[in-house]
Design a protein around this motif. Structure first.
Motif, PDB file in Angstrom:
ATOM      1  N   ALA A  35       0.834  -1.291  -0.009  1.00  0.00           N
ATOM      2  CA  ALA A  35       0.015   0.003   0.019  1.00  0.00           C
ATOM      3  C   ALA A  35       0.982   1.286  -0.110  1.00  0.00           C
ATOM      4  CB  ALA A  35      -0.880   0.118   1.157  1.00  0.00           C
ATOM      5  N   SER A  36       1.978   1.384   0.590  1.00  0.00           N
ATOM      6  CA  SER A  36       2.995   2.264   0.784  1.00  0.00           C
ATOM      7  C   SER A  36       3.956   2.374  -0.040  1.00  0.00           C
ATOM      8  CB  SER A  36       3.078   2.585   2.218  1.00  0.00           C
ATOM      9  OG  SER A  36       1.806   3.023   3.074  1.00  0.00           O
ATOM     10  N   LEU A  37       4.752   1.360   0.136  1.00  0.00           N
ATOM     11  CA  LEU A  37       6.104   1.428  -0.610  1.00  0.00           C
ATOM     12  C   LEU A  37       5.886   1.167  -2.014  1.00  0.00           C
ATOM     13  CD1 LEU A  37       9.134   1.286  -0.177  1.00  0.00           C
ATOM     14  CD2 LEU A  37       9.067  -1.130  -0.023  1.00  0.00           C
ATOM     15  N   ASP A  38       5.108   0.579  -2.777  1.00  0.00           N
ATOM     16  CA  ASP A  38       4.941   0.480  -4.064  1.00  0.00           C
ATOM     17  C   ASP A  38       4.603   1.731  -4.488  1.00  0.00           C
ATOM     18  OD1 ASP A  38       4.345  -0.491  -6.627  1.00  0.00           O
ATOM     19  OD2 ASP A  38       2.255  -0.740  -6.228  1.00  0.00           O
ATOM     20  N   PRO A  39       3.878   2.588  -4.120  1.00  0.00           N
ATOM     21  CA  PRO A  39       3.711   4.032  -4.914  1.00  0.00           C
ATOM     22  C   PRO A  39       4.826   4.850  -4.811  1.00  0.00           C
ATOM     23  CG  PRO A  39       1.926   3.595  -3.121  1.00  0.00           C
ATOM     24  CD  PRO A  39       2.756   2.393  -3.207  1.00  0.00           C
ATOM     25  N   ILE A  40       5.577   4.534  -3.734  1.00  0.00           N
ATOM     26  CA  ILE A  40       6.828   5.590  -3.635  1.00  0.00           C
ATOM     27  C   ILE A  40       7.912   4.939  -4.832  1.00  0.00           C
ATOM     28  CG2 ILE A  40       8.666   5.985  -2.125  1.00  0.00           C
ATOM     29  CD1 ILE A  40       6.811   5.561   0.303  1.00  0.00           C
ATOM     30  N   CYS A  41       8.145   3.548  -4.842  1.00  0.00           N
ATOM     31  CA  CYS A  41       9.232   3.271  -5.559  1.00  0.00           C
ATOM     32  C   CYS A  41       8.659   3.129  -6.973  1.00  0.00           C
ATOM     33  CB  CYS A  41       9.212   1.415  -5.112  1.00  0.00           C
ATOM     34  SG  CYS A  41       9.989   1.162  -3.488  1.00  0.00           S
ATOM     35  N   PHE A  42       7.493   3.022  -7.342  1.00  0.00           N
ATOM     36  CA  PHE A  42       7.143   3.212  -8.762  1.00  0.00           C
ATOM     37  C   PHE A  42       6.045   4.212  -9.252  1.00  0.00           C
ATOM     38  CE2 PHE A  42       8.607  -1.143  -7.829  1.00  0.00           C
ATOM     39  CZ  PHE A  42       9.560  -1.156  -8.613  1.00  0.00           C
ATOM     40  N   LEU A  43       6.439   5.424  -9.689  1.00  0.00           N
ATOM     41  CA  LEU A  43       5.422   6.403  -9.942  1.00  0.00           C
ATOM     42  C   LEU A  43       4.797   5.948 -11.264  1.00  0.00           C
ATOM     43  CD1 LEU A  43       7.937   9.408  -9.246  1.00  0.00           C
ATOM     44  CD2 LEU A  43       6.152   8.260  -7.715  1.00  0.00           C
ATOM     45  N   GLU A  44       3.509   6.092 -11.469  1.00  0.00           N
ATOM     46  CA  GLU A  44       2.588   5.609 -12.533  1.00  0.00           C
ATOM     47  C   GLU A  44       1.814   6.687 -13.203  1.00  0.00           C
ATOM     48  OE1 GLU A  44       0.302   2.374 -11.510  1.00  0.00           O
ATOM     49  OE2 GLU A  44       1.889   1.072 -10.520  1.00  0.00           O
ATOM     50  N   THR A  45       1.566   6.631 -14.435  1.00  0.00           N
ATOM     51  CA  THR A  45       0.718   7.443 -15.194  1.00  0.00           C
ATOM     52  C   THR A  45      -0.781   6.770 -14.929  1.00  0.00           C
ATOM     53  OG1 THR A  45       0.523   6.034 -16.865  1.00  0.00           O
ATOM     54  CG2 THR A  45       2.171   7.608 -17.067  1.00  0.00           C
ATOM     55  N   PRO A  46      -1.888   7.929 -15.118  1.00  0.00           N
ATOM     56  CA  PRO A  46      -3.092   7.351 -14.709  1.00  0.00           C
ATOM     57  C   PRO A  46      -3.367   5.998 -15.637  1.00  0.00           C
ATOM     58  CG  PRO A  46      -3.360   9.703 -15.470  1.00  0.00           C
ATOM     59  CD  PRO A  46      -1.825   9.207 -15.745  1.00  0.00           C
ATOM     60  N   GLU A  47      -2.830   5.577 -16.635  1.00  0.00           N
ATOM     61  CA  GLU A  47      -3.024   4.379 -17.234  1.00  0.00           C
ATOM     62  C   GLU A  47      -2.348   3.146 -16.677  1.00  0.00           C
ATOM     63  OE1 GLU A  47      -1.588   7.166 -19.139  1.00  0.00           O
ATOM     64  OE2 GLU A  47      -3.551   7.808 -19.196  1.00  0.00           O
ATOM     65  N   GLY A  48      -1.591   3.536 -15.559  1.00  0.00           N
ATOM     66  CA  GLY A  48      -0.900   2.438 -14.744  1.00  0.00           C
ATOM     67  C   GLY A  48       0.626   2.213 -15.352  1.00  0.00           C
ATOM     68  N   LYS A  49       1.130   3.026 -16.100  1.00  0.00           N
ATOM     69  CA  LYS A  49       2.488   2.786 -16.694  1.00  0.00           C
ATOM     70  C   LYS A  49       3.396   3.260 -15.813  1.00  0.00           C
ATOM     71  CE  LYS A  49       0.925   2.376 -21.414  1.00  0.00           C
ATOM     72  NZ  LYS A  49       0.804   2.722 -22.795  1.00  0.00           N
ATOM     73  N   VAL A  50       4.386   2.517 -15.347  1.00  0.00           N
ATOM     74  CA  VAL A  50       5.614   3.250 -14.540  1.00  0.00           C
ATOM     75  C   VAL A  50       6.501   4.260 -15.340  1.00  0.00           C
ATOM     76  CG1 VAL A  50       7.480   2.508 -13.157  1.00  0.00           C
ATOM     77  CG2 VAL A  50       5.490   1.185 -12.956  1.00  0.00           C
TER      78      VAL A  50
END
Length: 142
Positions: free
Chosen positions: A25-40
């Motif tokens: 929940a917390s580390l994933d969105p810090i490690c990988f910034l994504e576009t609204p389409e979910g592309k890192v």
């Protein structure tokens, strides 16, 4: 029943589950910034981050996240961190979070990591972390 460190199985399991939830929940969105389409498109580990600073602080006096030794909590947390250096090999965070880098190196150096991800990936991660330690600045200022 308590293990050799006095941690009861249910308490240890709850702590492991808590770290796994934190990783997802917390580390994933810090490690990988994504576009609204979910592309890192980048990693948030290029910038200061309070959550990673707290993780570094926790790791300053322990080898692994949960008392009693290596656990699934470490698999979850270190996997995200180790993927970052594979997908974004130019990221450097030893100067900011030296304990996190040491932790990543400890986890990547385990036999199980080599068996799960292969010796090439393990070798790449360990070499990258070693390079970070040597060129990433000295000890973190307190």
């Amino acid at each position: 029943k308590a293990d050799e460190k006095g941690i009861h199985g249910n308490a240890r399991s709850a702590e492991v589950a808590s770290w796994i939830s934190w990783a997802n929940a917390s580390l994933d969105p810090i490690c990988f910034l994504e576009t609204p389409e979910g592309k890192v498109y980048d990693t948030g580990l290029k910038s200061p981050n309070r959550r990673i600073e707290k993780l570094d602080e926790i790791l300053s006096d322990t080898t692994y996240l949960v008392p009693g030794g290596f656990s699934l909590a470490d698999v979850a947390v270190s996997s995200y961190l180790l993927y970052v250096i594979q997908f974004f090999p130019n990221v450097e965070f030893h100067s900011r979070w030296p304990n996190v880098v040491r932790y990543m190196k400890d986890c990547a150096g385990r036999d199980g990591y080599g068996k799960a991800f292969g010796s090439n990936t393990q070798g790449f991660c360990l070499a990258k972390l070693e390079e970070m330690e040597k060129s990433g600045g000295g000890e973190k200022e307190k």
